[in-house]
Design a protein around this motif. Structure first.
Motif, PDB file in Angstrom:
ATOM      1  N   LYS A   1       0.815  -1.215   0.000  1.00  0.00           N
ATOM      2  CA  LYS A   1       0.000   0.000   0.000  1.00  0.00           C
ATOM      3  C   LYS A   1       0.854   1.272   0.000  1.00  0.00           C
ATOM      4  N   LEU A   2       2.153   1.116   0.208  1.00  0.00           N
ATOM      5  CA  LEU A   2       3.051   2.261   0.293  1.00  0.00           C
ATOM      6  C   LEU A   2       3.629   2.597  -1.073  1.00  0.00           C
ATOM      7  N   ARG A   3       4.149   3.810  -1.190  1.00  0.00           N
ATOM      8  CA  ARG A   3       4.822   4.237  -2.413  1.00  0.00           C
ATOM      9  C   ARG A   3       6.160   4.882  -2.051  1.00  0.00           C
ATOM     10  N   PRO A   4       7.094   4.090  -1.574  1.00  0.00           N
ATOM     11  CA  PRO A   4       8.387   4.637  -1.154  1.00  0.00           C
ATOM     12  C   PRO A   4       9.350   4.776  -2.328  1.00  0.00           C
ATOM     13  N   SER A   5      10.497   5.347  -2.054  1.00  0.00           N
ATOM     14  CA  SER A   5      11.571   5.354  -3.051  1.00  0.00           C
ATOM     15  C   SER A   5      12.283   4.010  -3.079  1.00  0.00           C
ATOM     16  N   LEU A   6      12.207   3.274  -1.971  1.00  0.00           N
ATOM     17  CA  LEU A   6      12.933   2.016  -1.852  1.00  0.00           C
ATOM     18  C   LEU A   6      12.292   1.151  -0.777  1.00  0.00           C
ATOM     19  N   TYR A   7      12.218  -0.144  -1.034  1.00  0.00           N
ATOM     20  CA  TYR A   7      11.903  -1.123   0.001  1.00  0.00           C
ATOM     21  C   TYR A   7      13.214  -1.745   0.479  1.00  0.00           C
ATOM     22  N   LEU A   8      13.474  -1.649   1.773  1.00  0.00           N
ATOM     23  CA  LEU A   8      14.601  -2.355   2.380  1.00  0.00           C
ATOM     24  C   LEU A   8      14.018  -3.505   3.181  1.00  0.00           C
ATOM     25  N   ASN A   9      14.081  -4.691   2.618  1.00  0.00           N
ATOM     26  CA  ASN A   9      13.423  -5.864   3.193  1.00  0.00           C
ATOM     27  C   ASN A   9      14.418  -6.628   4.053  1.00  0.00           C
ATOM     28  N   LEU A  10      14.279  -6.507   5.374  1.00  0.00           N
ATOM     29  CA  LEU A  10      15.171  -7.181   6.319  1.00  0.00           C
ATOM     30  C   LEU A  10      14.578  -8.506   6.799  1.00  0.00           C
TER      31      LEU A  10
ATOM     32  N   PRO B   1      12.212   0.015  -6.182  1.00  0.00           N
ATOM     33  CA  PRO B   1      13.363  -0.881  -6.048  1.00  0.00           C
ATOM     34  C   PRO B   1      13.293  -1.662  -4.730  1.00  0.00           C
ATOM     35  N   HIS B   2      13.673  -2.925  -4.795  1.00  0.00           N
ATOM     36  CA  HIS B   2      13.487  -3.835  -3.666  1.00  0.00           C
ATOM     37  C   HIS B   2      14.834  -4.446  -3.294  1.00  0.00           C
ATOM     38  N   VAL B   3      15.386  -4.017  -2.172  1.00  0.00           N
ATOM     39  CA  VAL B   3      16.641  -4.565  -1.656  1.00  0.00           C
ATOM     40  C   VAL B   3      16.292  -5.540  -0.537  1.00  0.00           C
ATOM     41  N   ILE B   4      16.778  -6.759  -0.663  1.00  0.00           N
ATOM     42  CA  ILE B   4      16.481  -7.801   0.333  1.00  0.00           C
ATOM     43  C   ILE B   4      17.773  -8.226   1.026  1.00  0.00           C
ATOM     44  N   TYR B   5      17.774  -8.156   2.354  1.00  0.00           N
ATOM     45  CA  TYR B   5      18.887  -8.695   3.147  1.00  0.00           C
ATOM     46  C   TYR B   5      18.430 -10.050   3.667  1.00  0.00           C
ATOM     47  N   ALA B   6      19.124 -11.121   3.260  1.00  0.00           N
ATOM     48  CA  ALA B   6      18.578 -12.455   3.501  1.00  0.00           C
ATOM     49  C   ALA B   6      19.622 -13.463   3.951  1.00  0.00           C
ATOM     50  N   GLY B   7      19.154 -14.401   4.772  1.00  0.00           N
ATOM     51  CA  GLY B   7      19.897 -15.613   5.051  1.00  0.00           C
ATOM     52  C   GLY B   7      19.434 -16.699   4.095  1.00  0.00           C
TER      53      GLY B   7
ATOM     54  N   LYS C   1      14.338 -10.354  -9.638  1.00  0.00           N
ATOM     55  CA  LYS C   1      14.193  -8.922  -9.924  1.00  0.00           C
ATOM     56  C   LYS C   1      14.797  -8.051  -8.818  1.00  0.00           C
ATOM     57  N   ALA C   2      14.759  -8.535  -7.597  1.00  0.00           N
ATOM     58  CA  ALA C   2      15.227  -7.756  -6.445  1.00  0.00           C
ATOM     59  C   ALA C   2      16.752  -7.700  -6.396  1.00  0.00           C
ATOM     60  N   TYR C   3      17.245  -6.795  -5.570  1.00  0.00           N
ATOM     61  CA  TYR C   3      18.686  -6.668  -5.319  1.00  0.00           C
ATOM     62  C   TYR C   3      18.957  -7.369  -3.994  1.00  0.00           C
ATOM     63  N   ILE C   4      19.537  -8.558  -4.079  1.00  0.00           N
ATOM     64  CA  ILE C   4      19.690  -9.387  -2.879  1.00  0.00           C
ATOM     65  C   ILE C   4      21.082  -9.230  -2.277  1.00  0.00           C
ATOM     66  N   ILE C   5      21.093  -9.000  -0.967  1.00  0.00           N
ATOM     67  CA  ILE C   5      22.326  -9.006  -0.172  1.00  0.00           C
ATOM     68  C   ILE C   5      22.232 -10.203   0.770  1.00  0.00           C
ATOM     69  N   ALA C   6      23.193 -11.100   0.710  1.00  0.00           N
ATOM     70  CA  ALA C   6      23.185 -12.292   1.564  1.00  0.00           C
ATOM     71  C   ALA C   6      23.994 -12.053   2.828  1.00  0.00           C
TER      72      ALA C   6
END
Length: 351
Positions: free
Chosen positions: A79-88, A100-106, A143-148
């Motif tokens: 529902k949001l319209r941010p400049s970036l999603y930082l998905n922790l 843009p969707h940045v995911i920090y993931a294990g 599609k997302a930018y994943i950081i492991a």
């Protein structure tokens, strides 16, 4: 949310945080990285947080069904319209069409690594619907930018989703706090730290004590009383010299760390293992599973079998002060400050 340089921080468990956990530390330091640089943000969680700007799925707290909370947090996030999603929260919920969707993931729970979800019928059944849904999220992962959070996790992410992690950034560790326990004078026992729940495989610490004859101390917050009773029973059955310290305050944990010689990490398949680095800060020599992210920190002290771990343990009980100082120095690279700097360097590309 209006357009602008605003970040939606997806942290599904933020509204129900209790105590101290590795993922909770990632939430707090990720948010701190934004605060310190004056970046506006909103927290997206499953339960309503006590304070701060937030979007949430439920106005009250639920601490169960963690894996499904990671999926359901998509409803307030979309529902949001941010400049970036930082998905922790690590799960590639479909958001990249919005921003843009940045995911920090294990490592994903649907990958093949050994976890509590692969060790019992109950957990296999619990995870079954999640697996079915998560497999459909592979396109979003690509599609997302994943950081492991480790190279070990990066390999599992590729296995599960066919997606390449763009970067590896190890989790933040409060090395300054645990360095207060550094001591060159040690006693001949090993320490294991982990929540007292079956997924942490603390029985490996009990078995190591029995095999080696070396005293073990297990410290952890109580998650499963039945499992604690099982561990105590196993210790008695194997005549393993193990002491259990439950719900120990962090300040008292420092006192145990000052005396312990070796840290033993019992959890095979752990994506990283923050207690490994905490122990290194205090000058303990860590012994870690080869099948884990911890192996990347101390490959020279990794094991495949408990017999190998026992041999390492006996060698390292009387490690010299120089090796202990080296371990403490190596731990500095995992500080919270370095995590925040590295994370912000990556997300700033999208701001």
């Amino acid at each position: 949310m209006s357009q602008g340089k605003k970040v939606a921080v997806v942290a599904h468990g933020y509204g129900a945080m209790r105590g101290y956990s590795g993922e909770g530390k990632v939430y707090l330091e990720g948010i701190s990285a934004l605060k310190e640089r004056g970046v506006d943000y909103v927290i997206v969680s499953f339960s309503k947080p006590k304070e701060g700007k937030s979007a949430y799925f439920l106005p009250f707290r639920i601490r169960r069904f963690d894996k499904y909370q990671r999926l359901l947090v998509w409803f307030p996030a979309r529902k949001l319209r941010p400049s970036l999603y930082l998905n922790l929260s690590g799960v590639p919920i479909p958001l990249s069409k919005i921003a843009p969707h940045v995911i920090y993931a294990g490592g994903p729970a649907i990958a093949s690594a050994p976890t509590k979800y692969s060790r019992s019928l109950f957990w296999k059944l619990y995870l079954l619907p999640f697996k079915s849904i998560a497999k459909r999220l592979a396109e979003e992962a690509r599609k997302a930018y994943i950081i492991a959070n480790s190279w070990y996790s990066a390999n599992l992410i590729k296995e599960a989703y066919g997606a390449e992690a763009k970067k590896v950034i190890y989790p933040p560790v409060d090395v300054e706090f645990y360095r207060n326990a550094f001591s060159e004078s040690k006693e001949p026992f090993f320490l294991s730290i982990g929540r007292i729940e079956r997924g942490k495989s603390l029985e490996n610490a009990v078995r190591l004590s029995a095999i080696s004859g070396v005293k073990g101390v297990i410290v952890g917050s109580l998650g499963d009383k039945g499992y604690l009773n099982y561990l105590r029973g196993l210790s008695g059955k194997l005549r393993a010299p193990v002491e259990f310290l439950v719900n120990l305050p962090r300040e008292e944990l420092l006192e145990v760390m000052k005396r312990a010689s070796v840290y033993f990490h019992p959890t095979v398949g752990e994506h990283f293992g923050i207690p490994i680095v905490e122990a290194m800060s205090a000058g303990l020599i860590p012994i870690v599973p080869k099948e884990s992210g911890g192996q990347e920190v101390v490959p020279e002290f990794s094991y495949t079998t408990l017999e190998e771990a026992s041999s390492l343990l006996k060698q390292l009980l009387n490690a010299d002060a120089g090796l202990r100082r080296e371990m403490s120095k190596r731990a500095e690279d995992f500080s919270s400050a370095k995590f925040k700097s590295r994370l912000y360097d990556e997300i700033s590309k999208f701001l």
